[in-house]
Enzyme design. Structure first.
Site, PDB file in Angstrom:
ATOM      1  N   ASP A  39       0.841  -1.201   0.000  1.00  0.00           N
ATOM      2  CA  ASP A  39       0.000   0.000   0.000  1.00  0.00           C
ATOM      3  C   ASP A  39       0.874   1.248   0.000  1.00  0.00           C
ATOM      4  OD1 ASP A  39      -2.284   1.502   0.002  1.00  0.00           O
ATOM      5  OD2 ASP A  39      -2.671   1.306   2.146  1.00  0.00           O
ATOM      6  N   ASP A  89      -3.363  -2.940  -2.423  1.00  0.00           N
ATOM      7  CA  ASP A  89      -4.463  -1.959  -2.410  1.00  0.00           C
ATOM      8  C   ASP A  89      -4.394  -1.069  -3.655  1.00  0.00           C
ATOM      9  OD1 ASP A  89      -6.650  -0.511  -1.563  1.00  0.00           O
ATOM     10  OD2 ASP A  89      -5.525   0.768  -0.191  1.00  0.00           O
ATOM     11  N   ASN A  90      -5.502  -0.424  -3.944  1.00  0.00           N
ATOM     12  CA  ASN A  90      -5.576   0.613  -5.005  1.00  0.00           C
ATOM     13  C   ASN A  90      -5.191   0.108  -6.387  1.00  0.00           C
ATOM     14  OD1 ASN A  90      -4.140   2.478  -2.453  1.00  0.00           O
ATOM     15  ND2 ASN A  90      -6.174   2.967  -3.195  1.00  0.00           N
TER      16      ASN A  90
HETATM   17  C1  LIG Z   1      -1.465   4.962   0.873  1.00  0.00           C
HETATM   18  S1  LIG Z   1      -0.390   5.409   2.175  1.00  0.00           S
HETATM   19  C2  LIG Z   1      -0.466   3.996   3.227  1.00  0.00           C
HETATM   20  C3  LIG Z   1      -1.782   3.868   3.930  1.00  0.00           C
HETATM   21  C4  LIG Z   1      -1.782   2.846   5.036  1.00  0.00           C
HETATM   22  N1  LIG Z   1      -1.367   1.548   4.568  1.00  0.00           N
HETATM   23  C5  LIG Z   1      -3.171   2.734   5.603  1.00  0.00           C
HETATM   24  O1  LIG Z   1      -4.032   2.130   4.938  1.00  0.00           O
HETATM   25  O2  LIG Z   1      -3.426   3.260   6.684  1.00  0.00           O
HETATM   26  C6  LIG Z   1       1.201   5.221   1.423  1.00  0.00           C
HETATM   27  C7  LIG Z   1       2.373   5.470   2.360  1.00  0.00           C
HETATM   28  O3  LIG Z   1       3.515   4.807   1.784  1.00  0.00           O
HETATM   29  C8  LIG Z   1       4.660   5.606   1.982  1.00  0.00           C
HETATM   30  N2  LIG Z   1       5.619   5.175   0.927  1.00  0.00           N
HETATM   31  C9  LIG Z   1       5.481   5.329  -0.401  1.00  0.00           C
HETATM   32  N3  LIG Z   1       6.478   4.734  -1.074  1.00  0.00           N
HETATM   33  C10 LIG Z   1       7.306   4.192  -0.138  1.00  0.00           C
HETATM   34  C11 LIG Z   1       8.515   3.462  -0.205  1.00  0.00           C
HETATM   35  N4  LIG Z   1       9.074   3.141  -1.374  1.00  0.00           N
HETATM   36  N5  LIG Z   1       9.097   3.087   0.949  1.00  0.00           N
HETATM   37  C12 LIG Z   1       8.514   3.395   2.151  1.00  0.00           C
HETATM   38  N6  LIG Z   1       7.355   4.084   2.273  1.00  0.00           N
HETATM   39  C13 LIG Z   1       6.750   4.474   1.148  1.00  0.00           C
HETATM   40  C14 LIG Z   1       4.150   7.038   1.849  1.00  0.00           C
HETATM   41  O4  LIG Z   1       5.006   7.960   2.478  1.00  0.00           O
HETATM   42  C15 LIG Z   1       2.767   6.934   2.520  1.00  0.00           C
HETATM   43  O5  LIG Z   1       2.839   7.269   3.890  1.00  0.00           O
END
Ligand SMILES: C[S@@+](CC[C@H](N)C(=O)[O-])C[C@H]1O[C@@H](n2cnc3c(N)ncnc32)[C@H](O)[C@@H]1O
Length: 262
Positions: free
Chosen positions: A189, A217-218
């Site tokens: 996610d 997800d998504n």
């Molecule tokens: C859609 S949100 C996650 C939502 C969470 N899983 C929830 O449902 O409560 C995506 C998160 O992934 C983090 N993120 C994106 N790419 C990443 C990566 N390559 N490594 C670590 N974190 C990442 C972003 O900073 C963001 O906080």
């Protein structure tokens, strides 16, 4: 002045129609909804309130949740995001699917890619059997800091560990640094362009075993077409699609389950 009244009437009616059209598009059209919620609305509110959306979610949790009660924290986040402002948690509708798929997997070691404020991790923590653990990776320090406070308040720190850094750096360290043999369940996610490279990285690092469940997800909104093509086109995975809606909206979305065969 009276001569302008018909023109003003037509103008107001047109503006009202544009407003209704925009409102409908935000509710049902993926790109419009995401642009509105994550660019326009979020930036404007941050400017007015002088703090981030994630801090506002934490404030609401601290004021409305019950300390030590993970369900009350999840419910508070859902209430805030339905009634006040949208946020990119998996949300209540897809969250119920996540709970069910995780429960069926009977997992002991779970990995989440993308913690954000900790909403999905809190849902998973409630489903995990005694002794099971969840590692969740987040590279945005501000989000990781909010999630830590959310986990502390909800009392799940014994089950959930945040690993701060990027998935591409942390996945290769899981075996040696975090004592992982193989994973039973992975919730993808994070940013969608990392779904395929990180799935391949999990394979290369020997972290998947026969039966490991990947749940992404998504996959429809904003969409992960390369991931769907990769897992559905590979004889190494058995796939199931779970149609649903983008969190807190009527926009079509879905989760994809891909079970690793070997
Ligand atoms: C859609 S949100 C996650 C939502 C969470 N899983 C929830 O449902 O409560 C995506 C998160 O992934 C983090 N993120 C994106 N790419 C990443 C990566 N390559 N490594 C670590 N974190 C990442 C972003 O900073 C963001 O906080």
């Amino acid at each position: 002045m009276l001569a302008y009244l018909p023109t003003l009437g037509v103008l107001s009616a047109s503006l009202f129609l544009v407003f209704l059209l925009l409102r409908r598009m935000v509710r049902t059209h993926s790109a419009t909804a995401i642009f509105w919620h994550t660019v326009l609305q979020e930036k404007m509110t941050n400017l007015v309130k002088g703090k981030s959306r994630e801090s506002r979610i934490l404030d609401f949790v601290l004021q409305n949740g019950v300390r030590g009660d993970a369900k009350s924290v999840v419910d508070s986040i859902d209430k805030y995001c339905r009634e006040q402002e949208w946020a990119m948690n998996v949300g209540d509708e897809k969250g119920a699917i996540l709970d069910k798929v995780l429960e069926e997997a009977n997992a002991s070691t779970v990995l989440e890619l993308g913690t954000y404020c900790g909403y999905s991790a809190l849902r998973m923590a409630q489903v995990l059997k005694p002794g099971a653990r969840l590692l969740t990776i987040e590279f945005n320090p501000a989000n990781a800091n909010i999630a830590k406070q959310v986990f502390h308040f909800a009392g799940v720190e014994d089950k959930v560990s945040i690993l701060e850094g990027s998935t591409e750096d942390i996945i290769p360290q899981l075996k040696k640094k975090h004592d992982v043999d193989t994973l039973d369940f992975v919730f993808l996610d994070h940013w969608k362009d990392r779904y395929v490279p990180d799935t391949k990285l999990l394979e290369e690092c020997g972290l998947l075993r026969k039966g490991t469940v990947l749940l992404a997800d998504n996959v429809i909104s904003p969409g992960a077409p390369e991931f769907l093509q990769y897992v559905r086109g590979s004889s190494r995975y058995d796939c199931t699609h779970y149609p649903s809606h983008l969190e807190y909206s009527e926009v079509e979305d879905g989760l994809e389950k891909a079970v690793f065969k070997s």
